[in-house]
Design a protein around this motif. Structure first.
Motif, PDB file in Angstrom:
ATOM      1  N   THR A  71       0.845  -1.193   0.000  1.00 26.96           N
ATOM      2  CA  THR A  71       0.000   0.000   0.000  1.00 26.96           C
ATOM      3  C   THR A  71       0.883   1.246   0.000  1.00 26.96           C
ATOM      4  O   THR A  71       2.110   1.163  -0.095  1.00 26.96           O
ATOM      5  CB  THR A  71      -0.902   0.026   1.248  1.00 26.96           C
ATOM      6  OG1 THR A  71      -0.112   0.351   2.413  1.00 26.96           O
ATOM      7  CG2 THR A  71      -1.572  -1.319   1.472  1.00 26.96           C
ATOM      8  N   TYR A  72       0.245   2.406   0.137  1.00 24.68           N
ATOM      9  CA  TYR A  72       0.976   3.663   0.288  1.00 24.68           C
ATOM     10  C   TYR A  72       0.940   4.161   1.729  1.00 24.68           C
ATOM     11  O   TYR A  72       1.273   5.315   1.985  1.00 24.68           O
ATOM     12  CB  TYR A  72       0.359   4.744  -0.616  1.00 24.68           C
ATOM     13  CG  TYR A  72       0.531   4.495  -2.095  1.00 24.68           C
ATOM     14  CD1 TYR A  72       1.783   4.253  -2.634  1.00 24.68           C
ATOM     15  CD2 TYR A  72      -0.564   4.511  -2.957  1.00 24.68           C
ATOM     16  CE1 TYR A  72       1.952   4.029  -3.993  1.00 24.68           C
ATOM     17  CE2 TYR A  72      -0.413   4.291  -4.312  1.00 24.68           C
ATOM     18  CZ  TYR A  72       0.838   4.041  -4.824  1.00 24.68           C
ATOM     19  OH  TYR A  72       0.995   3.816  -6.172  1.00 24.68           O
ATOM     20  N   GLU A 169      -7.644   5.669  -0.228  1.00 21.79           N
ATOM     21  CA  GLU A 169      -7.929   4.443   0.522  1.00 21.79           C
ATOM     22  C   GLU A 169      -6.662   3.624   0.700  1.00 21.79           C
ATOM     23  O   GLU A 169      -6.374   3.112   1.790  1.00 21.79           O
ATOM     24  CB  GLU A 169      -8.986   3.629  -0.223  1.00 21.79           C
ATOM     25  CG  GLU A 169      -9.424   2.358   0.499  1.00 21.79           C
ATOM     26  CD  GLU A 169     -10.505   1.612  -0.256  1.00 21.79           C
ATOM     27  OE1 GLU A 169     -10.656   0.402  -0.027  1.00 21.79           O
ATOM     28  OE2 GLU A 169     -11.206   2.246  -1.079  1.00 21.79           O
ATOM     29  N   LYS A 170      -5.881   3.505  -0.364  1.00 27.03           N
ATOM     30  CA  LYS A 170      -4.631   2.747  -0.305  1.00 27.03           C
ATOM     31  C   LYS A 170      -3.602   3.421   0.588  1.00 27.03           C
ATOM     32  O   LYS A 170      -2.706   2.775   1.129  1.00 27.03           O
ATOM     33  CB  LYS A 170      -4.074   2.589  -1.725  1.00 27.03           C
ATOM     34  CG  LYS A 170      -3.026   1.497  -1.881  1.00 27.03           C
ATOM     35  CD  LYS A 170      -2.671   1.296  -3.336  1.00 27.03           C
ATOM     36  CE  LYS A 170      -1.643   0.175  -3.489  1.00 27.03           C
ATOM     37  NZ  LYS A 170      -1.292  -0.038  -4.912  1.00 27.03           N
ATOM     38  N   SER A 171      -3.742   4.737   0.762  1.00 25.46           N
ATOM     39  CA  SER A 171      -2.821   5.490   1.620  1.00 25.46           C
ATOM     40  C   SER A 171      -3.256   5.501   3.077  1.00 25.46           C
ATOM     41  O   SER A 171      -2.528   5.999   3.931  1.00 25.46           O
ATOM     42  CB  SER A 171      -2.702   6.935   1.112  1.00 25.46           C
ATOM     43  OG  SER A 171      -2.239   6.960  -0.221  1.00 25.46           O
ATOM     44  N   GLY A 172      -4.460   4.985   3.350  1.00 26.66           N
ATOM     45  CA  GLY A 172      -4.955   4.947   4.721  1.00 26.66           C
ATOM     46  C   GLY A 172      -5.734   6.177   5.130  1.00 26.66           C
ATOM     47  O   GLY A 172      -6.171   6.277   6.273  1.00 26.66           O
ATOM     48  N   ASN A 173      -5.925   7.118   4.203  1.00 29.61           N
ATOM     49  CA  ASN A 173      -6.694   8.325   4.505  1.00 29.61           C
ATOM     50  C   ASN A 173      -8.148   8.074   4.110  1.00 29.61           C
ATOM     51  O   ASN A 173      -8.609   8.484   3.040  1.00 29.61           O
ATOM     52  CB  ASN A 173      -6.123   9.526   3.751  1.00 29.61           C
ATOM     53  CG  ASN A 173      -6.679  10.846   4.247  1.00 29.61           C
ATOM     54  OD1 ASN A 173      -7.761  10.895   4.840  1.00 29.61           O
ATOM     55  ND2 ASN A 173      -5.951  11.922   4.010  1.00 29.61           N
ATOM     56  N   LEU A 174      -8.869   7.409   4.971  1.00 28.56           N
ATOM     57  CA  LEU A 174     -10.208   6.936   4.634  1.00 28.56           C
ATOM     58  C   LEU A 174     -11.223   8.067   4.541  1.00 28.56           C
ATOM     59  O   LEU A 174     -12.167   7.991   3.746  1.00 28.56           O
ATOM     60  CB  LEU A 174     -10.662   5.892   5.658  1.00 28.56           C
ATOM     61  CG  LEU A 174      -9.746   4.659   5.781  1.00 28.56           C
ATOM     62  CD1 LEU A 174     -10.339   3.667   6.768  1.00 28.56           C
ATOM     63  CD2 LEU A 174      -9.526   3.998   4.428  1.00 28.56           C
ATOM     64  N   GLN A 175     -11.070   9.099   5.328  1.00 29.85           N
ATOM     65  CA  GLN A 175     -12.011  10.213   5.267  1.00 29.85           C
ATOM     66  C   GLN A 175     -11.931  10.932   3.926  1.00 29.85           C
ATOM     67  O   GLN A 175     -12.959  11.315   3.356  1.00 29.85           O
ATOM     68  CB  GLN A 175     -11.761  11.174   6.432  1.00 29.85           C
ATOM     69  CG  GLN A 175     -12.146  10.576   7.783  1.00 29.85           C
ATOM     70  CD  GLN A 175     -11.838  11.489   8.945  1.00 29.85           C
ATOM     71  OE1 GLN A 175     -11.023  12.394   8.836  1.00 29.85           O
ATOM     72  NE2 GLN A 175     -12.492  11.257  10.067  1.00 29.85           N
ATOM     73  N   MET A 176     -10.723  11.096   3.403  1.00 30.89           N
ATOM     74  CA  MET A 176     -10.573  11.701   2.084  1.00 30.89           C
ATOM     75  C   MET A 176     -11.093  10.765   1.001  1.00 30.89           C
ATOM     76  O   MET A 176     -11.639  11.213  -0.017  1.00 30.89           O
ATOM     77  CB  MET A 176      -9.108  12.057   1.833  1.00 30.89           C
ATOM     78  CG  MET A 176      -8.614  13.257   2.608  1.00 30.89           C
ATOM     79  SD  MET A 176      -9.502  14.779   2.188  1.00 30.89           S
ATOM     80  CE  MET A 176      -8.896  15.068   0.521  1.00 30.89           C
ATOM     81  N   ALA A 177     -10.934   9.463   1.198  1.00 28.82           N
ATOM     82  CA  ALA A 177     -11.469   8.499   0.235  1.00 28.82           C
ATOM     83  C   ALA A 177     -12.981   8.632   0.131  1.00 28.82           C
ATOM     84  O   ALA A 177     -13.544   8.653  -0.975  1.00 28.82           O
ATOM     85  CB  ALA A 177     -11.082   7.079   0.647  1.00 28.82           C
ATOM     86  N   VAL A 178     -13.657   8.730   1.279  1.00 26.48           N
ATOM     87  CA  VAL A 178     -15.110   8.915   1.288  1.00 26.48           C
ATOM     88  C   VAL A 178     -15.489  10.197   0.545  1.00 26.48           C
ATOM     89  O   VAL A 178     -16.445  10.227  -0.242  1.00 26.48           O
ATOM     90  CB  VAL A 178     -15.640   8.947   2.739  1.00 26.48           C
ATOM     91  CG1 VAL A 178     -17.081   9.452   2.776  1.00 26.48           C
ATOM     92  CG2 VAL A 178     -15.567   7.569   3.367  1.00 26.48           C
ATOM     93  N   LYS A 179     -14.743  11.242   0.783  1.00 24.37           N
ATOM     94  CA  LYS A 179     -15.039  12.536   0.157  1.00 24.37           C
ATOM     95  C   LYS A 179     -15.024  12.435  -1.368  1.00 24.37           C
ATOM     96  O   LYS A 179     -15.940  12.920  -2.045  1.00 24.37           O
ATOM     97  CB  LYS A 179     -14.015  13.573   0.634  1.00 24.37           C
ATOM     98  CG  LYS A 179     -14.170  14.938   0.004  1.00 24.37           C
ATOM     99  CD  LYS A 179     -13.104  15.896   0.520  1.00 24.37           C
ATOM    100  CE  LYS A 179     -13.204  17.255  -0.181  1.00 24.37           C
ATOM    101  NZ  LYS A 179     -12.148  18.188   0.311  1.00 24.37           N
ATOM    102  N   PHE A 180     -14.007  11.770  -1.922  1.00 24.05           N
ATOM    103  CA  PHE A 180     -13.890  11.706  -3.381  1.00 24.05           C
ATOM    104  C   PHE A 180     -14.842  10.681  -3.984  1.00 24.05           C
ATOM    105  O   PHE A 180     -15.344  10.885  -5.101  1.00 24.05           O
ATOM    106  CB  PHE A 180     -12.448  11.425  -3.782  1.00 24.05           C
ATOM    107  CG  PHE A 180     -11.603  12.667  -3.809  1.00 24.05           C
ATOM    108  CD1 PHE A 180     -11.521  13.428  -4.957  1.00 24.05           C
ATOM    109  CD2 PHE A 180     -10.928  13.087  -2.672  1.00 24.05           C
ATOM    110  CE1 PHE A 180     -10.766  14.588  -4.980  1.00 24.05           C
ATOM    111  CE2 PHE A 180     -10.173  14.251  -2.686  1.00 24.05           C
ATOM    112  CZ  PHE A 180     -10.087  15.008  -3.839  1.00 24.05           C
ATOM    113  N   TYR A 181     -15.104   9.586  -3.275  1.00 22.85           N
ATOM    114  CA  TYR A 181     -16.112   8.653  -3.775  1.00 22.85           C
ATOM    115  C   TYR A 181     -17.480   9.335  -3.858  1.00 22.85           C
ATOM    116  O   TYR A 181     -18.236   9.134  -4.823  1.00 22.85           O
ATOM    117  CB  TYR A 181     -16.207   7.429  -2.866  1.00 22.85           C
ATOM    118  CG  TYR A 181     -15.042   6.469  -2.980  1.00 22.85           C
ATOM    119  CD1 TYR A 181     -14.470   6.178  -4.213  1.00 22.85           C
ATOM    120  CD2 TYR A 181     -14.513   5.834  -1.855  1.00 22.85           C
ATOM    121  CE1 TYR A 181     -13.408   5.286  -4.322  1.00 22.85           C
ATOM    122  CE2 TYR A 181     -13.450   4.948  -1.951  1.00 22.85           C
ATOM    123  CZ  TYR A 181     -12.899   4.682  -3.182  1.00 22.85           C
ATOM    124  OH  TYR A 181     -11.858   3.805  -3.285  1.00 22.85           O
TER     125      TYR A 181
END
Length: 381
Positions: A71-72, A169-181
């Protein structure tokens, strides 16, 4: 209520031996168990096992350290490495004092590598290279997103937004992942695009244990699917496991049992988050704690659609059968046999004490009633 932090990627803490059963032997083939999962779910489960099991702590950290390098997530790599070093030093200290570390009990075979209890060197090259690669990739994706917004159609914009979400998501920043999804919604050009968007949001919300958000996204996905004949039945069924996890996370165990038992084996695609054999434990324990005997017999034991799940975990089916047959002592013995196993499940473990208290209370009442009934029958005869 503010969103909780990314709970599975916060600073790794080790629970005390008093809480996690220092002297108990945990039987689990850890590499095989980890191989059921990929990506973030594997890291979540290995990290949890490292927190709750002294015997499996070091091998779990080693396996997690190996996998996090796919992962990142450099931050998690640092945390895992520091925790592994602390645990290995603790083990050496205990051995030097003549004590025996819980991690030293036959756990060499538990690791996939079989390496000695010396941490591998810190991979500073990977950290530096991975950080640079992740930064450059994000910059490229941002530039491409800006270009597509000005010069391309909705489908291309949606694809880039999903790729940025995947990157976070791969970087572990799940809140930002939710934002872009979530930002992909206005650019969805088909019903399949919308369902994929909801599934992305549900998946990441499960990783974050935002159970109310999971249920909200499931309800929105169902409402959307009802407008399409081909999706009206398929989508609710395919989201049943996620709904079961969310209800169990909120301690709504009866609803959780219903959703788990409605999960279709043939179209089950949440295996990256919950392996099929684990679904049977979640469904079985929630049902045993809340269903009456008739419903347990009909919805679980005799359920043909759910039968393939129980075939992967036959002991759970046997437990339910023993309960319905009135063999309460045998049922209790089997529950004790699987207890260590279910306590290692990251989603089921927080509920084991409550579910076992509910189940054991039912078993005692049923057994006492059976004893009294048998005594009355003998007296009358």
């Amino acid at each position: 209520m503010p969103d909780p932090p990314n709970m599975f990627f916060d600073t790794l803490t080790i629970r005390s031996s008093v809480d996690d059963g220092e002297g108990q032997e945990t039987k689990l083939n850890l590499p095989s168990y980890a191989d059921r999962y990929t990506d973030i779910p594997r890291l979540i489960r290995l990290k949890f096992i490292a927190q709750v099991s002294p015997q499996l702590r070091v091998p779990a950290l080693e396996l997690a350290l190996d996998h996090v390098k796919t992962t990142y997530n450099v931050k998690l790599y640092d945390e895992l490495y520091k925790t592994l070093c602390v645990e290995v030093d603790r083990t050496r200290l205990m051995q030097a004092r003549g004590g025996e570390s819980p991690a030293a009990n036959n756990n060499e075979a538990s690791t996939s590598s079989g390496r000695s209890r010396v941490p591998v060197p810190y991979d500073s090259y990977w950290v530096e290279d991975n950080t640079m690669e992740a930064t450059l990739m994000l910059q490229e994706l941002d530039a491409e997103l800006n270009f597509k917004k000005s010069n391309s159609g909705s489908a291309n914009v949606r694809r880039i937004l999903e790729e940025i979400g995947d990157h976070y998501e791969k970087s572990g920043n799940l809140q930002m992942a939710v934002k872009f999804y979530a930002r992909a919604r206005p650019y969805c050009t088909s019903s399949d695009n919308v369902i994929i968007m909801f599934r992305n949001l549900i998946r990441v919300s499960i990783y974050m244990a935002n159970w109310w958000h999971v249920l909200t996204y499931i309800d929105e996905a169902k409402q959307y699917a009802f407008g399409f004949e081909n999706l009206a039945q398929e989508v609710p069924a395919r989201l049943s496991c996620a709904a079961g996890l969310a209800n169990m996370g909120l301690k709504i165990y009866k609803s959780a049992a219903h959703y788990f038992l409605n999960t279709p084996f043939g179209r089950y695609d949440y295996d990256k988050i919950v392996a099929p054999e684990d679904v049977s434990y979640c469904a079985g324990l929630c049902a045993l704690a809340t269903f009456d005997r008739e419903k347990l017999q009909l919805r679980a034991i005799n359920s043909e659609p759910f039968k393939p799940f129980f075939q992967l975990s036959p002991k759970m089916w046997t437990i339910l059968a023993k309960f319905c047959e009135g063999q309460f002592d045998a049922c209790a013995d089997l529950l004790r046999e699987i207890e260590d196993r279910v306590r290692l499940d990251v989603y089921l473990s927080p509920h084991v004490d409550t579910l076992y208290d509910m189940i054991m209370g039912r078993l005692l009442k049923k057994r006492d009633r059976k004893i009294m009934t048998d005594s009355v029958k003998r007296y009358r005869s």
